[in-house]
Write an enzyme that holds these catalytic residues in place. Structure first.
Site, PDB file in Angstrom:
ATOM      1  N   CYS A 199      -9.386  -0.764  -2.419  1.00 31.67           N
ATOM      2  CA  CYS A 199      -8.606  -1.601  -3.228  1.00 31.67           C
ATOM      3  C   CYS A 199      -8.957  -3.190  -2.310  1.00 31.67           C
ATOM      4  O   CYS A 199      -8.460  -4.068  -2.849  1.00 31.67           O
ATOM      5  CB  CYS A 199      -7.150  -1.428  -2.882  1.00 31.67           C
ATOM      6  SG  CYS A 199      -6.752  -1.078  -1.401  1.00 31.67           S
ATOM      7  N   ASP A 226      -8.606  -4.057   0.748  1.00 29.45           N
ATOM      8  CA  ASP A 226      -7.572  -4.691   1.723  1.00 29.45           C
ATOM      9  C   ASP A 226      -8.481  -4.746   3.246  1.00 29.45           C
ATOM     10  O   ASP A 226      -9.352  -4.186   3.538  1.00 29.45           O
ATOM     11  CB  ASP A 226      -6.547  -3.834   2.164  1.00 29.45           C
ATOM     12  CG  ASP A 226      -5.713  -3.601   0.940  1.00 29.45           C
ATOM     13  OD1 ASP A 226      -5.741  -4.326  -0.153  1.00 29.45           O
ATOM     14  OD2 ASP A 226      -4.605  -2.978   0.791  1.00 29.45           O
ATOM     15  N   CYS A 245      -1.965  -5.066  -0.143  1.00 27.70           N
ATOM     16  CA  CYS A 245      -0.697  -4.979  -0.754  1.00 27.70           C
ATOM     17  C   CYS A 245       0.412  -4.795   0.076  1.00 27.70           C
ATOM     18  O   CYS A 245       0.053  -4.668   1.280  1.00 27.70           O
ATOM     19  CB  CYS A 245      -1.020  -3.694  -1.729  1.00 27.70           C
ATOM     20  SG  CYS A 245      -1.103  -2.168  -0.793  1.00 27.70           S
ATOM     21  N   CYS A 299      -3.068   3.397   2.443  1.00 28.23           N
ATOM     22  CA  CYS A 299      -2.594   2.507   3.618  1.00 28.23           C
ATOM     23  C   CYS A 299      -2.342   2.965   4.897  1.00 28.23           C
ATOM     24  O   CYS A 299      -2.296   2.077   5.733  1.00 28.23           O
ATOM     25  CB  CYS A 299      -1.221   1.506   2.805  1.00 28.23           C
ATOM     26  SG  CYS A 299      -1.780   0.817   1.055  1.00 28.23           S
TER      27      CYS A 299
END
Lengths: 139, 230
Positions: A37, A39, A64, A107
């Protein structure tokens, strides 16, 4: 997708945002990324050289809400632990605590990687030899 | 989300038993719509699983098939055929949207080949070998910090010309990197198309890594533009 209350709490009120002196021998820095994503997460620890206890932890995450919450939680958890205890923190613990949905598990993986990378960096600086984490050299 | 991406369409028309040629969605002989169960997008257009595509040809074929499969044409057909025509039209739209976009096309092909791509697969995919290179991370992190600084400055109603300049040169740099990635993707795409079972896995792996890198760069370009455009 709805975030859990705990994610929202960490997102709106993140703990330990900031930076530590990267050049200090007492500080370990872990910089990791989630290519899925885009990050990036930086987690830093300051370790007491006598006791090997992590006395301070800071993070900076661009990503996020779940990535921010995971790293915020990670800094809270590592504080007060010895480096070896901190290595025992697993991403699944973070998933459970924050009630992360399956699509956000990466995450928590990122946060675990960041802890390991920061500790790895600190060990390298202080010539603490231990072959536990060669894989997460992330450097 | 459908997980059955394997190609297993009937090879002949259910109505007249003619072999299905140009597209498995439609029989050229009797004009009957065909069931669409688990057709992949390449197959829907009767294309091989290759990355270099004749785009004008794809567009022509899309329009031609769309007209012939349009649900209006099956208003008086059996309920089964009406349902198939709806499903075929939906599939055709998805297939066209995916295949005409070079990045979506690569992502789709890699998924068909069983590689884990993109966010929805991220949870399954555990670490290490997917860590992006350290210098890219440093760069990404630095630029994000600069962007943050710029946002704060903007919030306070000041404008800092040197920061503005930095951001513009950063945008140029990241756009350049992005186009390099796209060139590399095209090169690997050709390697895929011209390769065989022995060489294709390496090309697929290289493309998956390039897509990872591309996602970072795309986010950066988006974020820089957001700050500069505000």
């Amino acid at each position: 997708m709805a975030y859990s209350d705990k994610v929202l709490d960490h997102y709106n009120n993140p703990r330990n945002v900031g930076a530590l002196d990267k050049s200090s021998d007492e500080v370990g820095t872990g910089l990791v990324g989630a290519p899925e994503c885009g990050d990036v997460m930086r987690l830093q620890i300051r370790v007491n050289p006598e006791t090997q206890v992590i006395e301070e932890a800071k993070f900076r995450t661009f990503g996020c809400g779940s990535a921010i919450a995971s790293s915020s939680l990670a800094t809270e958890w590592v504080k007060g632990k010895t480096v070896d205890e901190a290595l025992g923190i697993k991403n699944t613990d973070i998933v459970k605590e924050l009630a992360l949905p399956p699509v956000k598990i990466h995450c928590s993986v990122l946060a675990e990687d960041a802890i390991r990378a920061a500790i790895g960096d600190w060990k390298k600086k202080n010539h603490v030899s231990e072959a536990v984490e060669v894989a997460v050299a992330a450097k | 989300m459908s997980t059955t991406l394997t190609t297993s369409a009937p090879a002949t028309c259910w109505a007249c038993s003619t072999a299905l040629g140009e597209s498995p969605l439609l029989c050229v002989a009797c004009g009957k719509v065909q069931p669409t169960t688990s057709l992949d997008y390449f197959h829907a257009f009767a294309l091989a699983r290759k990355l270099q595509i004749d785009l004008p040809g794809l567009e022509r074929e899309f329009h031609r098939l769309s007209r012939r499969l349009h649900p209006d044409r099956f208003a008086r057909a059996t309920p089964q055929e009406q349902e198939w025509s709806l499903a075929a039209t939906a599939l055709l739209n998805d297939a066209y949207r995916t295949l005409r976009d070079p990045i979506a096309r690569v992502e789709y092909l890699l998924k068909l080949e069983g590689l884990e791509i993109g966010e929805e697969h991220a949870g399954v995919n555990k670490r290490a070998d997917r860590q992006p290179p350290a210098d890219l991370l440093e760069e990404v992190f630095e630029l994000n910090m600069q962007l943050e600084e710029m946002r704060m400055t903007q919030k306070m109603g000041e404008s800092d010309p040197s920061l503005q300049r930095d951001l513009k040169s950063a945008r140029t740099k990241f756009e350049t990197l992005l186009s390099e990635v796209d060139n590399d993707l095209a090169t690997q795409g050709r390697a895929w198309d011209e390769g065989d079972a022995a060489t294709r896995p390496a090309a697929a792996k290289a493309m998956a890594a390039l897509l990872d890198r591309r996602r970072y760069l795309r986010n950066l370009v988006r974020d820089v533009n957001q700050v500069l455009g505000a």
